[in-house]
Design a protein around this motif. Sequence first.
Motif, short mmCIF file in Angstrom:
data_model
loop_
_atom_site.label_atom_id
_atom_site.label_comp_id
_atom_site.label_asym_id
_atom_site.label_seq_id
_atom_site.Cartn_x
_atom_site.Cartn_y
_atom_site.Cartn_z
N GLY A 34 0.96 -0.97 -0.32
CA GLY A 34 0.00 0.01 0.13
C GLY A 34 0.92 1.26 -0.07
N THR A 207 -1.40 -11.40 -1.44
CA THR A 207 -0.83 -9.50 -1.16
C THR A 207 -2.19 -8.95 -0.67
N HIS A 209 -3.92 -5.58 0.57
CA HIS A 209 -3.94 -4.28 -0.12
C HIS A 209 -4.04 -3.09 0.96
#
Length: 217
Positions: A34, A207, A209
């Motif tokens: 992020g 992953t 975010h």
Amino acid sequence: MIDIKGITKSFGSLQVLKGIDLHIDKGEVVSIVGPSGAGKTTLLQIMGTLDKPDSGAISVDGVDVMRLSSNKLSDFRNQHIGFVFQFHQLLPEFTALENIMIPAYIGGKGTAEAKKRALELLDFMGLADRANHKPNELSGGEKQRVAVARALVNNPAVVFADEPSGSLDSKNKAELHQLFFDLRDKFGQTFVIVTHDEHLASITDRTIHIVDGQIKL
């Protein structure tokens, strides 16, 4: 392995985390990505019990860490959690071997047991011949591998890494990234990694975010 529900965190009037729900399975290698200021490191520190949320619940390796006293939380962190930071944080006056052994000593292990485990990890890292070198005698990649070994010396259930390859060149980055998977396969640890490195994020099992203090689905 890790369950967090409804985690919020503010610093003054700035709300950094805005109700985070997340589950991470045992043996996963997970990246958290992020923009800067999104709350990635704050979330990592809360999951790693280095900081406390304003509200919400956290369970790590089956333990409700919010209910632990300060002393018991320190013991839990030493025995169940490992940390790797961007700038290795090795103590300059100690050798690679001694740096790795320190958390084992804190956890009450004797010298023989701590040394045996540290040497095993150094050998796995390909650093057996660097055991008696101090940090200023090691390359950047070597120092970071020593830091990873230190995080693993007590055989923690989970390792939290904050930009672990951020200070490394491309060759050492690639070697460190592969090392996380090799370690997971050999020792079974869970890895949670905050990173800006797109390649590392792309090869992790999952992953996550984070944008403006919330998980973006």
